[in-house]
Design a protein around this motif. Structure first.
Motif, mmCIF file in Angstrom:
data_model
loop_
_atom_site.group_PDB
_atom_site.id
_atom_site.type_symbol
_atom_site.label_atom_id
_atom_site.label_comp_id
_atom_site.label_asym_id
_atom_site.label_seq_id
_atom_site.Cartn_x
_atom_site.Cartn_y
_atom_site.Cartn_z
ATOM 1 N N GLY A 154 0.661 66.841 76.904
ATOM 2 C CA GLY A 154 -0.273 65.740 76.724
ATOM 3 C C GLY A 154 -1.705 66.243 76.686
ATOM 4 O O GLY A 154 -2.519 65.794 75.863
ATOM 5 N N GLU A 155 -2.032 67.187 77.570
ATOM 6 C CA GLU A 155 -3.368 67.793 77.563
ATOM 7 C C GLU A 155 -3.654 68.469 76.227
ATOM 8 O O GLU A 155 -4.746 68.300 75.655
ATOM 9 C CB GLU A 155 -3.479 68.835 78.675
ATOM 10 C CG GLU A 155 -3.626 68.272 80.077
ATOM 11 C CD GLU A 155 -3.859 69.385 81.076
ATOM 12 O OE1 GLU A 155 -4.842 69.312 81.840
ATOM 13 O OE2 GLU A 155 -3.059 70.346 81.096
ATOM 14 N N VAL B 107 -6.441 68.715 71.030
ATOM 15 C CA VAL B 107 -6.406 68.837 69.565
ATOM 16 C C VAL B 107 -7.036 67.607 68.913
ATOM 17 O O VAL B 107 -7.859 67.713 67.997
ATOM 18 C CB VAL B 107 -4.963 69.042 69.074
ATOM 19 C CG1 VAL B 107 -4.878 68.898 67.559
ATOM 20 C CG2 VAL B 107 -4.444 70.417 69.490
ATOM 21 N N HIS B 108 -6.658 66.422 69.378
ATOM 22 C CA HIS B 108 -7.206 65.191 68.810
ATOM 23 C C HIS B 108 -8.717 65.107 69.034
ATOM 24 O O HIS B 108 -9.460 64.635 68.167
ATOM 25 C CB HIS B 108 -6.525 63.974 69.423
ATOM 26 C CG HIS B 108 -5.126 63.759 68.938
ATOM 27 N ND1 HIS B 108 -4.384 62.647 69.279
ATOM 28 C CD2 HIS B 108 -4.323 64.504 68.133
ATOM 29 C CE1 HIS B 108 -3.196 62.726 68.711
ATOM 30 N NE2 HIS B 108 -3.141 63.846 68.015
ATOM 31 N N GLN B 109 -9.163 65.538 70.197
ATOM 32 C CA GLN B 109 -10.595 65.486 70.495
ATOM 33 C C GLN B 109 -11.386 66.361 69.528
ATOM 34 O O GLN B 109 -12.440 65.960 69.025
ATOM 35 C CB GLN B 109 -10.837 65.955 71.936
ATOM 36 C CG GLN B 109 -12.306 65.901 72.355
ATOM 37 C CD GLN B 109 -12.556 66.645 73.652
ATOM 38 O OE1 GLN B 109 -12.275 67.843 73.756
ATOM 39 N NE2 GLN B 109 -13.051 65.927 74.653
ATOM 40 N N GLN C 35 1.828 58.954 67.598
ATOM 41 C CA GLN C 35 2.751 59.701 66.746
ATOM 42 C C GLN C 35 2.976 61.110 67.269
ATOM 43 O O GLN C 35 4.061 61.680 67.097
ATOM 44 C CB GLN C 35 2.214 59.788 65.315
ATOM 45 C CG GLN C 35 2.365 58.532 64.496
ATOM 46 C CD GLN C 35 1.787 58.711 63.101
ATOM 47 O OE1 GLN C 35 0.681 58.281 62.835
ATOM 48 N NE2 GLN C 35 2.528 59.362 62.232
ATOM 49 N N ASP C 36 1.945 61.707 67.880
ATOM 50 C CA ASP C 36 2.062 63.069 68.397
ATOM 51 C C ASP C 36 2.595 63.094 69.824
ATOM 52 O O ASP C 36 2.751 64.179 70.398
ATOM 53 C CB ASP C 36 0.700 63.771 68.345
ATOM 54 C CG ASP C 36 0.358 64.280 66.950
ATOM 55 O OD1 ASP C 36 1.259 64.332 66.103
ATOM 56 O OD2 ASP C 36 -0.820 64.611 66.715
ATOM 57 N N ILE C 37 2.879 61.930 70.388
ATOM 58 C CA ILE C 37 3.358 61.853 71.772
ATOM 59 C C ILE C 37 4.823 61.450 71.858
ATOM 60 O O ILE C 37 5.603 62.047 72.603
ATOM 61 C CB ILE C 37 2.474 60.869 72.579
ATOM 62 C CG1 ILE C 37 1.067 61.468 72.764
ATOM 63 C CG2 ILE C 37 3.101 60.528 73.935
ATOM 64 C CD1 ILE C 37 0.090 60.545 73.475
ATOM 65 N N TRP C 38 5.230 60.447 71.092
ATOM 66 C CA TRP C 38 6.548 59.852 71.319
ATOM 67 C C TRP C 38 7.701 60.814 71.037
ATOM 68 O O TRP C 38 8.790 60.666 71.625
ATOM 69 C CB TRP C 38 6.719 58.574 70.484
ATOM 70 C CG TRP C 38 7.084 58.802 69.040
ATOM 71 C CD1 TRP C 38 6.244 58.890 67.982
ATOM 72 C CD2 TRP C 38 8.409 58.965 68.518
ATOM 73 N NE1 TRP C 38 6.946 59.090 66.819
ATOM 74 C CE2 TRP C 38 8.283 59.141 67.121
ATOM 75 C CE3 TRP C 38 9.689 58.978 69.080
ATOM 76 C CZ2 TRP C 38 9.378 59.338 66.284
ATOM 77 C CZ3 TRP C 38 10.785 59.176 68.246
ATOM 78 C CH2 TRP C 38 10.628 59.359 66.867
ATOM 79 N N LEU C 39 7.504 61.831 70.203
ATOM 80 C CA LEU C 39 8.588 62.764 69.882
ATOM 81 C C LEU C 39 9.067 63.547 71.102
ATOM 82 O O LEU C 39 10.151 64.136 71.064
ATOM 83 C CB LEU C 39 8.134 63.735 68.791
ATOM 84 C CG LEU C 39 7.973 63.146 67.396
ATOM 85 C CD1 LEU C 39 7.352 64.174 66.454
ATOM 86 C CD2 LEU C 39 9.302 62.675 66.845
ATOM 87 N N GLU D 278 3.473 60.903 82.126
ATOM 88 C CA GLU D 278 2.947 62.262 82.260
ATOM 89 C C GLU D 278 2.187 62.678 81.004
ATOM 90 O O GLU D 278 1.110 63.277 81.083
ATOM 91 C CB GLU D 278 4.089 63.255 82.530
ATOM 92 C CG GLU D 278 4.758 63.105 83.884
ATOM 93 C CD GLU D 278 3.840 63.460 85.044
ATOM 94 O OE1 GLU D 278 2.904 64.267 84.853
ATOM 95 O OE2 GLU D 278 4.048 62.919 86.154
ATOM 96 N N MET D 279 2.747 62.369 79.833
ATOM 97 C CA MET D 279 2.094 62.727 78.573
ATOM 98 C C MET D 279 0.731 62.041 78.460
ATOM 99 O O MET D 279 -0.276 62.673 78.113
ATOM 100 C CB MET D 279 2.980 62.315 77.393
ATOM 101 C CG MET D 279 4.257 63.120 77.237
ATOM 102 S SD MET D 279 4.002 64.719 76.470
ATOM 103 C CE MET D 279 3.516 64.268 74.815
ATOM 104 N N ILE D 280 0.696 60.758 78.755
ATOM 105 C CA ILE D 280 -0.559 60.005 78.619
ATOM 106 C C ILE D 280 -1.593 60.467 79.631
ATOM 107 O O ILE D 280 -2.783 60.590 79.312
ATOM 108 C CB ILE D 280 -0.281 58.493 78.750
ATOM 109 C CG1 ILE D 280 0.547 58.006 77.554
ATOM 110 C CG2 ILE D 280 -1.591 57.721 78.842
ATOM 111 C CD1 ILE D 280 0.991 56.563 77.652
ATOM 112 N N GLU D 281 -1.134 60.757 80.861
ATOM 113 C CA GLU D 281 -2.082 61.233 81.879
ATOM 114 C C GLU D 281 -2.724 62.540 81.435
ATOM 115 O O GLU D 281 -3.937 62.743 81.594
ATOM 116 C CB GLU D 281 -1.364 61.418 83.215
ATOM 117 C CG GLU D 281 -2.309 61.779 84.357
ATOM 118 C CD GLU D 281 -1.602 61.883 85.695
ATOM 119 O OE1 GLU D 281 -2.252 62.337 86.660
ATOM 120 O OE2 GLU D 281 -0.403 61.519 85.773
ATOM 121 N N GLY D 282 -1.920 63.447 80.867
ATOM 122 C CA GLY D 282 -2.468 64.698 80.360
ATOM 123 C C GLY D 282 -3.404 64.455 79.190
ATOM 124 O O GLY D 282 -4.491 65.056 79.107
#
Length: 322
Positions: free
Chosen positions: A125-126, A131-133, A229-233, A247-251
């Motif tokens: 998640g981090e 990358v998105h940032q 899209q880059d998280i749910w997989l 956990e993914m969202i917190e990161g």
């Protein structure tokens, strides 16, 4: 060269000639890696580290689209974001040989993430947030995600051919219609006013733990899309998938705020991926590499399993909603 046999002339001598056209000198060791859409090889280099040579499928992306991908990766690398960027020779990262675009990149050694490891999911998640940032502006050359249109077109292609048994086509059409209707309702309820630049295919095989740090690989499908899209997989069928998501969202939020309304779109992207995967196999079926790798595609059993997977998408609808 037809798209169906785009790589028919990509024999070892041609591969080595392409690599050596950049100024490197190979030791003639070639090892094919697991890639079907493109062709990817590990190449031994005399007096130097091994490199990875990627040959792009002709007519899939334009030269401008590939260069935008490369420029993004090189900028991320300059910002110390852990990605694998193409190697640059005389100011260029994209080359052409015998009509096929290719690039070279360093070989990365490591392990893929563990599916259910919560600590690693936080780290992923981090990384995605970082990358998105850094990819803070939308792409200007790459495609933008259009889930309803992409699902509709994929289903249309499947129904137009005879790989799906005729007796199953009415069942398939009915199931697809349900998923598209459900997706349309979700999208009408929420869709971001502006899409963002994303990786687009950040599954586990495109992540590598190297020297204690995860790296994001293969930006071939980078596009303008939605962060989720880059998280749910990375969400697997465990006893508590919502904990994985948390956990993914917190990161992710260590770098960027996450719009929780995007959670309602997970079902849309999951359904689209299932539909598009089957259409992709059908579209590439004349490529000998696909026939060898996916011999079960033309069987009735495959399509029955595909229908079952589509039905599961409907049955599990709302699992990750807010």
């Amino acid at each position: 060269m037809s798209a169906s046999h785009a790589f028919s002339h990509l024999v070892p001598d041609v591969i080595l000639d392409a690599v050596e056209s950049t100024g490197l000198w190979s030791d003639s060791r070639i090892y094919p890696l697991n890639s079907y859409e493109n062709r990817v090889y590990q190449i031994g280099i005399e007096d130097g580290p091994t490199v990875i040579a990627k040959f792009y499928r002709p007519e899939r992306w334009s030269e401008a689209q590939i260069k935008e991908e490369h420029l993004t990766l090189l900028r991320l690398q300059e910002e110390s974001v852990p990605v694998v960027a193409p190697m640059v020779f005389n100011g260029e990262s994209l080359f052409s040989h015998n009509g096929i675009h290719f690039c070279l990149s360093p070989k990365l050694i490591g392990q893929h993430p563990e599916a259910d490891n919560l600590d690693q999911l936080y780290q992923l998640g981090e990384l995605i947030g970082q990358v998105h940032q850094k990819m803070n502006a939308p792409f200007t050359k790459r495609i933008s995600v259009l889930p309803l249109e992409q699902m509709t077109q994929a289903a249309k292609h499947i129904l137009a051919e005879d790989y799906l048994p005729q007796k199953l086509k009415p069942i398939y059409q009915a199931q697809i219609t349900k998923l598209i209707d459900l997706s349309a309702t979700r999208i009408q309820a929420y869709w971001p006013t502006q899409l963002r630049a994303i990786h687009g295919d950040s599954h586990r095989s495109n992540l590598m733990l190297h020297n204690g740090q995860f790296h994001l690989l293969d930006f071939d499908d980078c596009q303008n899309g939605v962060a989720v899209q880059d998280i749910w997989l990375h969400l697997t069928q465990t006893e508590n998938p919502r904990q994985q998501l948390s956990e993914m969202i917190e990161g992710y939020e260590a770098y960027l705020p996450f719009e929780t309304r995007e959670l309602d779109l997970i079902d849309v992207f999951k359904s689209a991926r299932v539909i598009q995967y089957a259409a992709w196999l059908q579209q590439r079926w004349s490529d000998p590499a696909f026939i060898k790798a996916f011999p079960w595609f033309a069987s009735e059993e495959y399509w029955l399993n595909h229908l079952s997977e589509l039905h599961s998408c409907e049955q599990e609808w709302g699992q990750f909603s807010r």
